[in-house]
Design a protein around this motif. Structure first.
Motif, PDB file in Angstrom:
ATOM      1  N   THR A 129       0.851  -1.175   0.000  1.00  0.00           N
ATOM      2  CA  THR A 129       0.000   0.000   0.000  1.00  0.00           C
ATOM      3  C   THR A 129       0.889   1.227   0.000  1.00  0.00           C
ATOM      4  O   THR A 129       2.114   1.131   0.115  1.00  0.00           O
ATOM      5  CB  THR A 129      -0.910   0.000   1.240  1.00  0.00           C
ATOM      6  N   ASN A 174       1.540   3.335   2.155  1.00  0.00           N
ATOM      7  CA  ASN A 174       2.315   3.568   3.370  1.00  0.00           C
ATOM      8  C   ASN A 174       3.296   2.434   3.630  1.00  0.00           C
ATOM      9  O   ASN A 174       3.836   2.318   4.735  1.00  0.00           O
ATOM     10  CB  ASN A 174       1.374   3.737   4.573  1.00  0.00           C
ATOM     11  N   ARG A 227       2.733  -0.871   3.622  1.00  0.00           N
ATOM     12  CA  ARG A 227       2.178  -2.104   4.157  1.00  0.00           C
ATOM     13  C   ARG A 227       1.587  -2.948   3.032  1.00  0.00           C
ATOM     14  O   ARG A 227       1.141  -2.432   2.023  1.00  0.00           O
ATOM     15  CB  ARG A 227       1.082  -1.804   5.187  1.00  0.00           C
ATOM     16  N   LYS A 238      -6.682  -0.426  10.551  1.00  0.00           N
ATOM     17  CA  LYS A 238      -5.683  -0.672   9.514  1.00  0.00           C
ATOM     18  C   LYS A 238      -6.280  -0.688   8.103  1.00  0.00           C
ATOM     19  O   LYS A 238      -5.546  -0.566   7.126  1.00  0.00           O
ATOM     20  CB  LYS A 238      -4.964  -1.999   9.791  1.00  0.00           C
ATOM     21  N   ALA A 257      -5.509   1.940   5.349  1.00  0.00           N
ATOM     22  CA  ALA A 257      -4.337   1.930   4.472  1.00  0.00           C
ATOM     23  C   ALA A 257      -4.671   1.562   3.035  1.00  0.00           C
ATOM     24  O   ALA A 257      -3.847   1.733   2.141  1.00  0.00           O
ATOM     25  CB  ALA A 257      -3.291   0.952   5.020  1.00  0.00           C
ATOM     26  N   LYS A 295      -5.821   2.589   0.121  1.00  0.00           N
ATOM     27  CA  LYS A 295      -6.148   3.863  -0.518  1.00  0.00           C
ATOM     28  C   LYS A 295      -6.948   3.717  -1.808  1.00  0.00           C
ATOM     29  O   LYS A 295      -7.596   4.666  -2.246  1.00  0.00           O
ATOM     30  CB  LYS A 295      -4.860   4.644  -0.803  1.00  0.00           C
ATOM     31  N   GLU A 344      -9.455   6.521  11.015  1.00  0.00           N
ATOM     32  CA  GLU A 344      -8.602   6.213   9.871  1.00  0.00           C
ATOM     33  C   GLU A 344      -9.394   5.923   8.600  1.00  0.00           C
ATOM     34  O   GLU A 344      -8.829   5.950   7.493  1.00  0.00           O
ATOM     35  CB  GLU A 344      -7.713   5.008  10.191  1.00  0.00           C
TER      36      GLU A 344
END
Length: 639
Positions: free
Chosen positions: A51, A53, A55, A116, A119, A121, A140
């Motif tokens: 991802t 970030n 991850r 989580k 993440a 996107k 988030e």
């Protein structure tokens, strides 16, 4: 050379080096497919998935599975060690392996939402309605900048609606009804530029509703303590969002229903009057190749109401689940007229053109009519659901009859297995050569071949992948299928063709003969190949044909017929797609025409390939030994 050893170890265990096997992702990052001394490897470009970030998307999804308290039987194919989650059930990806849809509806989850997930996107659809999820919506989730649909209806969520959802500039539908949300509606939601529908009914919300939200085409604020309704400037619900009382809803439905009834009655009278005067009834038929004196009427698909299928399946009860595949679960159902049906609830199907495009694809599937193809009865669509309705096959699937029968049920005998092999081949031949556009199945296996009341093969799940037009590219949106059945070129390039189906069919033939699964890790205990194809090739080289055949047959089979079917299977599973026969050739070979010539040619190619592989293996082993010898010299020198 230290990096090479795990790769060879993986091959010796009978595994394709590919995404989805623990630890292999790290290895493939260094190697490309052409560096490996065996076929079937995948390029590292399909494996390194992160991802934005840093991850892996699989980590975020597995964290969601854990936080939702999924039972061992739920989402069993969500593998924590798998690099690419795009083959997981209820997950859909784009051509670049970005997760774009997650649908976990009506699964009975009782946990909480994982932060989580923020993440992901590229996630466009997140559907978790009709569960028992508790806790709050994580802040988030405001990071899901590609999200268009967020459906969390009918759960037990609490707290305030996070203002961070106002960052979702692509959001079109926010569905949060029937929860326990409190506090005010965030002002940030009124600034969402693409918001169409906002469903917040039956919560504990209070305060003022932002005026801009009343301009949406679909909204519902009923069942809260918000400032709307009588004495206020705006209704609590749009006309499409539902009235505030069941009585008003019933009255509207009654009036509309009465008018529609009168209209339909008038149309029926007019139709009968015209038919009587013209003396004939016009029908549209399509011819079915291979069928004698039989024509199938087109346009007989029924559009079912959601409520009708909900009642038929006992609200999609887990006790009615017949099976689960890459496209969703299949439920046994009984309609109001006592007709037994199988209802496939598509979990990750996305039609770019919406409902109209889905109906067009359904109509194209319905035209594919053949005695060895599963007939489509009808369909149902809602803003968030796609369902297909098929006749119920009382003898279930070939996989069930091979491996999952209950005590006292008859084993699938050899004559029945021969009929299944030929019937499946004829069905696939029809999809490939008689449909326009032709249909590539992309998940041919014993579990997708059903058995009717006469134990005749009926191919199911076709047309749900991609309808491939011969005038267009055949690059698929994502790799579909089941590990062990997927052709090596499809796994490495993402391109499917009729020959990828031929490969899957060849593996299915091996299942029919052996009764075993395409991948079986228990064979590792016997130091044997995990892949059924490698296991059978080894026994075939050793001329141990009897060891190949399913022991449940108790030697009640014709060994010449077994040999013929094994030869066809090995021809269908050649590593090069150009070398595999077309399904029309497969049908002829199963009928006894042209097999001997193709088999002799294959044996020559296979011997050459094995010699080349052995040469490369010896070269590799020699190089490794040289390094060890050099190390020994260095350690023993310079005293």
């Amino acid at each position: 050379m230290a990096r090479q050893q795990p790769v060879v170890a993986a091959r010796s265990a009978g595994l394709w080096v590919c995404e989805g096997i623990a630890g292999i992702g790290e290895i493939v990052d260094t190697w490309s497919a052409r560096d490996l001394p065996f076929s079937g490897a995948v390029s590292h470009t399909n494996v390194t998935l992160l991802t934005s970030n840093g991850r892996r998307p699989g980590d975020a999804l597995y964290a969601l599975r854990t936080s939702l308290n999924a039972s061992p039987g739920q989402l069993g194919d969500w593998n924590q060690n798998q690099v690419n989650p795009c083959t997981w059930s209820r997950v859909s990806c784009d051509p670049h392996n970005n997760v774009i849809s997650v649908s976990l509806t009506s699964m009975g989850f009782s946990g909480v939402l994982s932060p989580k997930v923020g993440a992901l996107k590229m996630l466009g659809t997140l559907s978790l309605q009709d569960n028992r999820i508790t806790g709050e919506i994580p802040q988030e989730y405001g990071n899901l900048t590609s999200l268009t649909i967020l459906n969390l209806e009918n759960n037990m969520l609490t707290g305030e609606i996070p203002s961070s959802l106002g960052n979702l500039n692509q959001l079109q539908y926010l569905l949060l009804s029937r929860n326990n949300f409190t506090g005010a509606i965030p002002m940030s939601l009124s600034a969402l530029p693409k918001l169409i529908g906002l469903q917040l009914a039956t919560n504990g919300l209070t305060g003022q509703i932002p005026d801009h939200l009343f301009q949406l085409s679909d909204f519902n604020f009923t069942g809260n303590q918000l400032n709307c309704g009588i004495g206020f400037a705006h209704r609590c619900a749009s006309r499409s969002g539902g009235a505030s009382s069941k009585q008003n809803t019933g009255m509207i439905v009654g009036i509309v229903g009465g008018l529609l009834g009168l209209l339909l009655l008038g149309c029926l009278v007019l139709f009968l009057w015209k038919g009587r005067h013209r003396g004939y009834k016009r029908e549209v038929f399509v011819d079915v190749p291979g069928e004698v004196d039989r024509r199938i009427a087109f346009g007989q698909l029924k559009r079912f109401a959601w409520r009708e299928l909900q009642l038929a399946t006992d609200n999609f009860s887990e006790k009615n689940v017949l099976g689960q595949g890459g496209f969703g679960k299949v439920y046994k159902g009984v309609l109001g007229d006592n007709t037994k049906v199988a209802v496939k609830r598509l979990t990750d199907y996305e039609s770019p053109g919406g409902d109209a495009a889905f109906q067009r694809e359904v109509e194209m599937i319905s035209v594919a009519v053949h005695r060895n193809l599963l007939r489509l009865i009808g369909f149902c669509t809602t803003p968030t659901e796609r369902l297909l309705v098929y006749p119920f096959m009382q003898n279930l699937s070939v996989a069930y009859r091979l491996r999952e029968i209950k005590p006292g049920e008859p084993v699938l005998d050899w004559p029945s297995r021969k009929r299944v092999a030929l019937g499946t081949a004829r069905g696939l031949e029809y999809l490939h050569e008689h449909c326009n556009p032709k249909i590539i199945h992309r998940d041919v296996k014993a579990a997708n071949v059903l058995l009717d009341e006469d134990f005749e093969a009926v191919v199911g799940d076709f047309g749900l992948a991609k309808l491939v037009d011969v005038r267009k590219t055949n690059v698929t949106t994502q790799v579909r299928g089941t590990m062990g059945h997927i052709a090596p070129e499809y796994l490495s390039t993402g391109k499917s063709s009729e020959r990828t189906d031929v490969f899957g069919y060849g593996i299915m033939l091996l299942e029919i003969v052996t009764g075993q699964r395409a991948i079986d890790f228990s064979r590792l205990e016997e130091e044997d190949d995990v892949l059924l194809l490698d296991h059978v090739k080894k026994l075939e080289r050793e001329k141990r044909l009897d060891a190949i055949v399913d022991r449940n047959l108790h030697r009640n089979y014709n060994i010449q017929e077994v040999e013929m079917m094994m030869q066809v299977a090995l021809l269908c599973t050649q590593s090069s797609p150009e070398d595999r026969p077309a399904m029309s050739e497969v049908v002829r070979m199963l009928e006894g025409e042209g097999l001997a010539e193709r088999w002799e040619e294959w044996q020559h190619v296979e011997v050459t390939r094995r010699q080349e592989y052995d040469r490369l293996q010896r070269r590799f082993d020699w190089g490794e030994d040289s390094i060890h010898n050099q190390d020994a010299i260095e350690l023993s020198g310079g005293r």
